[in-house]
Design an enzyme around this catalytic site. Sequence first.
Site: not given
Length: 396
Positions: A56-57, A61, A148-149
């Site tokens: 998970d980032l 954004y 983002d995952e």
Amino acid sequence: MEKRGVEPEEEGGRNEEEDAARAMERAEAGAAGGSPAVLDQVVPAGSSSRVIVHMDLDCFYAQVEMISNPELKGKPLGVQQKYLVVTCNYEARKLGVKKLMNVRDAKEKCPQLVLVNGEDLTRYREMSYKVTELLEEFSPLVERLGFDENFVDLTEMVEKRLEQFQSDELSTVTVSGHVYKNQRIGYKTTKRLEALGISSVRDLQTFSSKILEKELGISVAQRIQKLSFGEDNSPVTPSGPPQSFSEEDSFKKCSSEVEAKNKIEELLANLLNRVCQDGRKPHTVRLIIRRYSSEKYHSRESRQCPIPSHIIQKIGTGNYDVMTPMVDILMKLFRNMVNVKMPFHLTLLSVCFCNLKAPSTAKKGTIDYYLTPSLSTTSRSGKRSFKMKDTHMEDF
DNA sequence: TGGGGTTAT
DNA sequence: ATAACCC
């Protein structure tokens, strides 16, 4: 991507676990280059357990923006879409800014907040796929969730490494586990569960299966109850290339056809660029609207139709005008939904290309040409021989 | 509540 | 075509 911005988490996905709650093994050394022997303490030999990494980032954004413009690093940064701060970096969070906070509230909490516009997702999307592609070097089993995952099934890789370690007689290993906190299962379901007095994972574990099945349907009931025990046997399904491309724009008010047409043209132009780069061709186009309603929760309406084959073939060729006929089609869909002779008030327009297919390489005169329904002359009679749900714009 | 995505019905 | 879910 900056390494410290990425939090690798390793998950032990089990089929028949008896743990009361879902256990997560955090690989302290990270997924790549870590100590694979970690697993022989957790996983009995011959067990069917899987090794799945969930990545998970953080504030994705915002990270992309800070990479684009390093001057933003160290400052409280928010990414703005319309009047919302959709995400923000940690500097901003320290100062009280939260995800999905109103710009006004955010500015009030944090007057120094730097805002960048994040309504154009292009760079985020590109970065997102770079991450996915990087993970695909470890295993083809990479499933995306949002931008983002990613979930990566590393079972095979780990098994191979484990064999190596055993033959080397090396097994110095540490394990640290952690337990999932309460999860939010989905808004609608959450409300229904609350009505049943279920508000925690423990509540769900002990609730009557029969009643739950009656309430939520057998499919959802059985799934979420298994999840409450940490049992999730769902496979990691490779996402592959996207199944649809869409662009949307929200606004306070759109109340004329001309206005709508202009917005649709902009959405369409961007989409055509994207779909052109992808290389595949969409066979269906959809127009989505949201009507203004004083209180009623966001509900969207849509109309879709097949894209006429003569237009599909021009997509991506560059030298033909695809815009004009596509705008034509979209405006027909628009008038199908909105009675333009009556006053209307829209708050969102979205165009979606879906039903993507690899471009036809079938050449005239070849077998393939006649076997491709969209190309051969038999397609017209063929199409009418079965029921089509879509409106046929070719009929207009 | 943005601007995306997916799957199920 | 819509609903529900995910981020």
